[in-house]
Motif scaffolding. Structure first.
Motif, PDB file in Angstrom:
ATOM      1  N   ASP A 170       0.826  -1.203   0.000  1.00 26.96           N
ATOM      2  CA  ASP A 170       0.000   0.000   0.000  1.00 26.96           C
ATOM      3  C   ASP A 170       0.864   1.258   0.000  1.00 26.96           C
ATOM      4  O   ASP A 170       2.102   1.190  -0.027  1.00 26.96           O
ATOM      5  CB  ASP A 170      -1.006  -0.013   1.154  1.00 26.96           C
ATOM      6  CG  ASP A 170      -0.367   0.179   2.532  1.00 26.96           C
ATOM      7  OD1 ASP A 170       0.826   0.541   2.616  1.00 26.96           O
ATOM      8  OD2 ASP A 170      -1.068  -0.042   3.536  1.00 26.96           O
ATOM      9  N   ASN A 171       0.219   2.392   0.028  1.00 29.37           N
ATOM     10  CA  ASN A 171       0.943   3.666  -0.058  1.00 29.37           C
ATOM     11  C   ASN A 171       1.824   3.942   1.151  1.00 29.37           C
ATOM     12  O   ASN A 171       2.705   4.794   1.100  1.00 29.37           O
ATOM     13  CB  ASN A 171      -0.051   4.820  -0.249  1.00 29.37           C
ATOM     14  CG  ASN A 171      -0.708   4.783  -1.623  1.00 29.37           C
ATOM     15  OD1 ASN A 171      -0.023   4.644  -2.631  1.00 29.37           O
ATOM     16  ND2 ASN A 171      -2.025   4.890  -1.655  1.00 29.37           N
ATOM     17  N   ASP A 172       1.568   3.215   2.248  1.00 28.91           N
ATOM     18  CA  ASP A 172       2.399   3.348   3.439  1.00 28.91           C
ATOM     19  C   ASP A 172       3.459   2.260   3.522  1.00 28.91           C
ATOM     20  O   ASP A 172       4.068   2.043   4.570  1.00 28.91           O
ATOM     21  CB  ASP A 172       1.524   3.304   4.700  1.00 28.91           C
ATOM     22  CG  ASP A 172       0.577   4.485   4.780  1.00 28.91           C
ATOM     23  OD1 ASP A 172       1.004   5.604   4.417  1.00 28.91           O
ATOM     24  OD2 ASP A 172      -0.590   4.296   5.187  1.00 28.91           O
ATOM     25  N   LYS A 173       3.633   1.533   2.408  1.00 34.00           N
ATOM     26  CA  LYS A 173       4.627   0.453   2.314  1.00 34.00           C
ATOM     27  C   LYS A 173       4.295  -0.720   3.229  1.00 34.00           C
ATOM     28  O   LYS A 173       5.179  -1.435   3.694  1.00 34.00           O
ATOM     29  CB  LYS A 173       6.044   0.971   2.619  1.00 34.00           C
ATOM     30  CG  LYS A 173       6.495   2.113   1.730  1.00 34.00           C
ATOM     31  CD  LYS A 173       6.469   1.744   0.252  1.00 34.00           C
ATOM     32  CE  LYS A 173       6.935   2.893  -0.634  1.00 34.00           C
ATOM     33  NZ  LYS A 173       6.825   2.564  -2.078  1.00 34.00           N
ATOM     34  N   GLU A 174       3.013  -0.905   3.502  1.00 31.38           N
ATOM     35  CA  GLU A 174       2.562  -2.047   4.291  1.00 31.38           C
ATOM     36  C   GLU A 174       1.995  -3.116   3.361  1.00 31.38           C
ATOM     37  O   GLU A 174       1.520  -2.823   2.261  1.00 31.38           O
ATOM     38  CB  GLU A 174       1.482  -1.613   5.294  1.00 31.38           C
ATOM     39  CG  GLU A 174       1.943  -0.594   6.320  1.00 31.38           C
ATOM     40  CD  GLU A 174       2.960  -1.154   7.298  1.00 31.38           C
ATOM     41  OE1 GLU A 174       3.001  -2.390   7.470  1.00 31.38           O
ATOM     42  OE2 GLU A 174       3.709  -0.346   7.885  1.00 31.38           O
ATOM     43  N   TYR A 175       2.025  -4.374   3.834  1.00 31.68           N
ATOM     44  CA  TYR A 175       1.564  -5.483   3.013  1.00 31.68           C
ATOM     45  C   TYR A 175       0.039  -5.547   2.957  1.00 31.68           C
ATOM     46  O   TYR A 175      -0.653  -5.302   3.947  1.00 31.68           O
ATOM     47  CB  TYR A 175       2.098  -6.807   3.556  1.00 31.68           C
ATOM     48  CG  TYR A 175       3.599  -6.947   3.451  1.00 31.68           C
ATOM     49  CD1 TYR A 175       4.242  -6.805   2.227  1.00 31.68           C
ATOM     50  CD2 TYR A 175       4.377  -7.223   4.576  1.00 31.68           C
ATOM     51  CE1 TYR A 175       5.616  -6.923   2.124  1.00 31.68           C
ATOM     52  CE2 TYR A 175       5.760  -7.350   4.488  1.00 31.68           C
ATOM     53  CZ  TYR A 175       6.372  -7.196   3.258  1.00 31.68           C
ATOM     54  OH  TYR A 175       7.728  -7.321   3.159  1.00 31.68           O
ATOM     55  N   MET A 176      -0.466  -5.919   1.784  1.00 28.41           N
ATOM     56  CA  MET A 176      -1.894  -6.134   1.574  1.00 28.41           C
ATOM     57  C   MET A 176      -2.085  -7.473   0.855  1.00 28.41           C
ATOM     58  O   MET A 176      -2.069  -7.525  -0.378  1.00 28.41           O
ATOM     59  CB  MET A 176      -2.502  -5.007   0.726  1.00 28.41           C
ATOM     60  CG  MET A 176      -2.503  -3.647   1.389  1.00 28.41           C
ATOM     61  SD  MET A 176      -3.209  -2.355   0.292  1.00 28.41           S
ATOM     62  CE  MET A 176      -4.879  -2.945   0.075  1.00 28.41           C
ATOM     63  N   PRO A 177      -2.244  -8.577   1.604  1.00 28.74           N
ATOM     64  CA  PRO A 177      -2.502  -9.865   0.951  1.00 28.74           C
ATOM     65  C   PRO A 177      -3.730  -9.770   0.050  1.00 28.74           C
ATOM     66  O   PRO A 177      -4.712  -9.102   0.398  1.00 28.74           O
ATOM     67  CB  PRO A 177      -2.739 -10.811   2.125  1.00 28.74           C
ATOM     68  CG  PRO A 177      -2.013 -10.184   3.283  1.00 28.74           C
ATOM     69  CD  PRO A 177      -2.173  -8.711   3.073  1.00 28.74           C
ATOM     70  N   LEU A 178      -3.682 -10.414  -1.082  1.00 34.50           N
ATOM     71  CA  LEU A 178      -4.782 -10.345  -2.035  1.00 34.50           C
ATOM     72  C   LEU A 178      -6.117 -10.693  -1.395  1.00 34.50           C
ATOM     73  O   LEU A 178      -7.136 -10.036  -1.644  1.00 34.50           O
ATOM     74  CB  LEU A 178      -4.512 -11.292  -3.213  1.00 34.50           C
ATOM     75  CG  LEU A 178      -5.610 -11.403  -4.264  1.00 34.50           C
ATOM     76  CD1 LEU A 178      -5.787 -10.085  -5.010  1.00 34.50           C
ATOM     77  CD2 LEU A 178      -5.317 -12.539  -5.243  1.00 34.50           C
TER      78      LEU A 178
END
Length: 243
Positions: A170-178
């Motif tokens: 994401d825009n905060d460089k955090e992971y977003m599993p599908l």
């Protein structure tokens, strides 16, 4: 072989994802994506892998999180107190233990991308890429790619199948599993785009759809990491999908 549990990772660190906050619009402007390959089978043993479906995993994950939130608010009488921009709710370790005790089975991560290869070592090559979108096992009754591998040109070659998880940034460089992304239709569209782009760019011999025509709808920078113990196939490979 080690199955990944993305939700369990967050629970062990004391956080519960607020799934409604995981939106496609939050993915970084470059649409950066990671495919983590950590499951591999000889192709003839593919039925040892539990049938994968984004639909099934997405719904199981949502049900688990909804029940966990209910435990927090109803059993422990806590307010959720979530800021508008937060994607996670900090949860006390005692409550985490109770959630795990009551709900028992944590849904594993989804493995929505599979890659079929032939050959060994430096000669190993990708011959088919697909998505595991069916609730039933794609290989029960015979998969078209598996049948094509009976061609004599593949005689004597080792044949394997790899499965990979899909995670966006994401825009905060955090992971977003599908499987976290809401609504389901957006998650499915991202998976369709990923499959189409990978096939068009890598051009596996046995794929027909997407191989000669670019059907991608979104630009994505795909980073492939191979954690399987079998080979370094595609490890650190970057694929630039352009619409």
């Amino acid at each position: 072989m080690s199955i990944h549990y993305s939700l369990d990772y967050y629970l062990r660190t004391g956080y519960l994802p607020i799934l409604d906050r995981f939106r496609r619009d939050d993915i970084s402007i470059e649409l950066e994506c990671f495919i983590g390959i950590d499951v591999c089978f000889p192709l003839h043993k593919v039925l040892d892998m539990t049938a994968q479906s984004l639909d099934v995993t997405w719904n199981a994950l949502k049900e688990y999180v909804d029940k966990a939130l209910h435990i927090i608010t109803e059993q422990y009488r806590e307010e959720l107190d979530i800021e508008n921009y937060d994607k996670f709710r900090d949860v006390d370790k005692e409550i985490i233990r109770e959630i795990k005790s009551q709900l028992t089975l944590i849904p594993p991560a989804c493995y929505p991308i599979y890659i079929i290869t032939v050959g060994e070592g430096y000669d190993e090559k990708v011959v088919y890429i697909g998505k595991t979108s069916s609730k039933n096992h794609r290989f029960t009754g015979g998969h078209s790619a598996a049948l094509k591998l009976h061609d004599p040109i593949y005689d004597g070659m080792m044949k394997h199948i790899y499965f990979g998880t899909v995670t966006f940034i994401d825009n905060d460089k955090e992971y977003m599993p599908l499987e976290f992304i809401q609504p389901y239709e957006d998650a499915l569209n991202l998976l369709d785009n990923l499959e189409a782009g990978l096939i068009f760019n890598l051009k596996p011999d046995l794929n027909r759809t997407h191989r000669s025509r670019n059907n991608a709808k979104y630009d994505i920078v795909v980073n492939i990491e191979n954690y399987s113990s079998r080979s370094n196939l595609l490890h650190n490979k970057q694929v630039y999908i352009q619409k």
